[in-house]
Design an enzyme around this catalytic site. Sequence first.
Site, PDB file in Angstrom:
ATOM      1  N   HIS A   1      -7.165   2.923  20.867  1.00  0.00           N
ATOM      2  CA  HIS A   1      -6.229   3.859  21.491  1.00  0.00           C
ATOM      3  C   HIS A   1      -6.495   4.049  22.988  1.00  0.00           C
ATOM      4  CE1 HIS A   1      -4.925   4.535  17.524  1.00  0.00           C
ATOM      5  NE2 HIS A   1      -5.602   5.613  17.230  1.00  0.00           N
TER       6      HIS A   1
ATOM      7  N   GLY B   1       0.839  -1.194   0.000  1.00  0.00           N
ATOM      8  CA  GLY B   1       0.000   0.000   0.000  1.00  0.00           C
ATOM      9  C   GLY B   1       0.872   1.241   0.000  1.00  0.00           C
ATOM     10  N   ALA B   2       1.991   1.155  -0.711  1.00  0.00           N
ATOM     11  CA  ALA B   2       3.029   2.193  -0.656  1.00  0.00           C
ATOM     12  C   ALA B   2       2.582   3.522  -1.231  1.00  0.00           C
ATOM     13  CB  ALA B   2       4.274   1.709  -1.401  1.00  0.00           C
TER      14      ALA B   2
ATOM     15  N   GLY C   1      -0.289   4.945  -0.663  1.00  0.00           N
ATOM     16  CA  GLY C   1      -1.300   5.557   0.191  1.00  0.00           C
ATOM     17  C   GLY C   1      -0.733   6.647   1.097  1.00  0.00           C
TER      18      GLY C   1
ATOM     19  N   TYR D   1       2.087  16.990  34.657  1.00  0.00           N
ATOM     20  CA  TYR D   1       2.017  17.954  35.744  1.00  0.00           C
ATOM     21  C   TYR D   1       1.080  17.469  36.845  1.00  0.00           C
ATOM     22  CZ  TYR D   1      -2.177  19.982  33.404  1.00  0.00           C
ATOM     23  OH  TYR D   1      -3.390  20.195  32.813  1.00  0.00           O
TER      24      TYR D   1
ATOM     25  N   ARG E   1      -0.029  14.553  29.610  1.00  0.00           N
ATOM     26  CA  ARG E   1      -0.407  15.066  28.301  1.00  0.00           C
ATOM     27  C   ARG E   1       0.363  14.298  27.235  1.00  0.00           C
ATOM     28  NH1 ARG E   1       1.385  20.038  28.523  1.00  0.00           N
ATOM     29  NH2 ARG E   1      -0.355  20.846  29.724  1.00  0.00           N
TER      30      ARG E   1
ATOM     31  N   LYS F   1      -4.734  -1.124  12.263  1.00  0.00           N
ATOM     32  CA  LYS F   1      -6.149  -1.146  12.611  1.00  0.00           C
ATOM     33  C   LYS F   1      -6.960  -0.564  11.449  1.00  0.00           C
ATOM     34  CE  LYS F   1      -6.718   3.355  14.880  1.00  0.00           C
ATOM     35  NZ  LYS F   1      -7.807   3.873  14.038  1.00  0.00           N
TER      36      LYS F   1
ATOM     37  N   ARG G   1      -6.970  20.355  19.807  1.00  0.00           N
ATOM     38  CA  ARG G   1      -6.382  19.049  19.503  1.00  0.00           C
ATOM     39  C   ARG G   1      -5.560  18.603  20.691  1.00  0.00           C
ATOM     40  NH1 ARG G   1      -1.107  18.050  17.792  1.00  0.00           N
ATOM     41  NH2 ARG G   1      -0.769  15.948  16.973  1.00  0.00           N
TER      42      ARG G   1
END
Length: 578
Positions: free
Chosen positions: A328, A99-100, A102, A471, A463, A236, A429
């Site tokens: 995830h 799938g190079a 993509g 933190y 984070r 996935k 984000r």
Amino acid sequence: MATHSMIIPSSSSSSSSALAAAAASPFKEILPLFSRSLTFPRKSCFSQVRLRFFAEKHSQLESSNGSATNFASLPDSGDQLTEEHVTKGESTLSITVVGASGDLAKKKIFPALFALFYEGCLPQDFSVFGYARTKLTHEELRDMISSTLTCRIDQRENCGDKMDQFLKRCFYHSGKYNSEEDFAELNTKLKEKEAGKLANRLYYLSIPPNIFVDVVRCASLRASSANGWTRVIVEKPFGRDSESSGELTRCLKQYLTEEQIFRIDHYLGKELVENLSVLRFSNLVFEPLWSRNYIRNVQLIFSEDFGTEGRGGYFDQYGIIRDIMQNHLLQILALFAMETPVSLDAEDIRSEKVKVLRSMKPLLLENVVVGQYKGHNKGGKTYPGYTDDPTVPNHSLTPTFAAAAMFINNARWDGVPFLMKAGKALHTRGAEIRVQFRHVPGNLYKKNFATNLDNATNELVIRVQPDEGIYLRINNKVPGLGMRLDRSDLNLLYRSRYPREIPDAYERLLLDAIEGERRLFIRSDELDAAWDLFTPALKELEERKIIPELYPYGSRGPVGAHYLASKYNVRWGDLGEA
């Protein structure tokens, strides 16, 4: 995929006749041993522990599937290795990106491979092949990927030279994904580059899941290494539910062993996710607090500030729960909540993660809130809604946002809500883990916080991205003559403490796959347990055609997420963030 092993006499006085004697005994099995390439990079990226292990086992070599192999299965050809070949470490690594052409291959995989080469983490003798249906020449492939390669790790003077050297090792073969003949031609080209050396092969499947099995079948039958290991990295999604995931696993295992399958979740390669176990198990200040006795709730938050933007055709088949939560966020939860493993061995860690997943209650529909972003005008700019995407059906009910409350039924975490939140087209984000601790019993300074006791609780924030950092939010006296309290952060900001740029997750995971390190990859029983948690709620959402709550593009998501949190007396920790 067929793989072969040989055993080298540990004594220097042993002759090649010992090898011949072993080969003459067709039923003599060889113990599963060290599955690594014998050629180490010039500037080694291998840990000292792995090097010691290699030194102890240098006289032996394992097949890729970890099972005993006999010499009767070795090919009768001139490619057969001699003792001299192996003791000199004459091996080669062939990496084939299927799938190079993509986006994932261009934007992530090839740049990650170049970064590994740039840092000296690849063997001296390696080649990279792109495989796809698109008709390209070697030069066209090199031109295509050269624009994505950067020397972002540091600005050395030889950056251009390194790029040229890497691109000269990149080749292309066009073929169908279900054609054994095309893979046989690929095998011929790989053999030309391997030149009779110990051949280790890594396949990266950067393709849709509906053609995984075709590619694995063809590669297994026609382009598997005859004398080294062969491994396959699978991206996935691993199915849509328990049934389809189980079927995919069964089909893959017709051609591969479990040890050859590397199910990649790139979030497990994130620096802060990998640091999670270090933070917990090597700091005495945290481990005693890591339980229901001190932790009130745990929040796993993922947000993107953009929508599907032309990728809706793929996303609409899966939705945010399958795309983000089931893999995830659930993987991070398992790492966070697991018991102390016996060792840092991959199987010990993965077994502890499986125990966590099997201890969890399946997700109930009453503990799920789903949403979908709608069009919105902000600052004179118009942002399209999800169904405005031309690749998305007009009346799609696919959620682009979801919040969920999950629970672990064991002694450590009984009663502690684990809240997940993931969405697209939100105000920011980011990805983070928030650990909110319990109130201090009989707090002497309770009156200083009035009725909002939440302001008096400690909070640990990890984070993951962007601006990686850790933190700890504590209560502190504001300097002055009065008694005024403030919440302050003890802050470890990675870019300040560690100025060198953090490697991309794909670099770490590709290197682990090359080394045979499976700790950050997902095992089949782990995958089964993960789908068992989400499948009932997913089926109910689809069968009942639950309409997602609409939220404006660029907002904080649907109001229902706040009602879900308040149901368990929780306030989302990111509400106070910009």
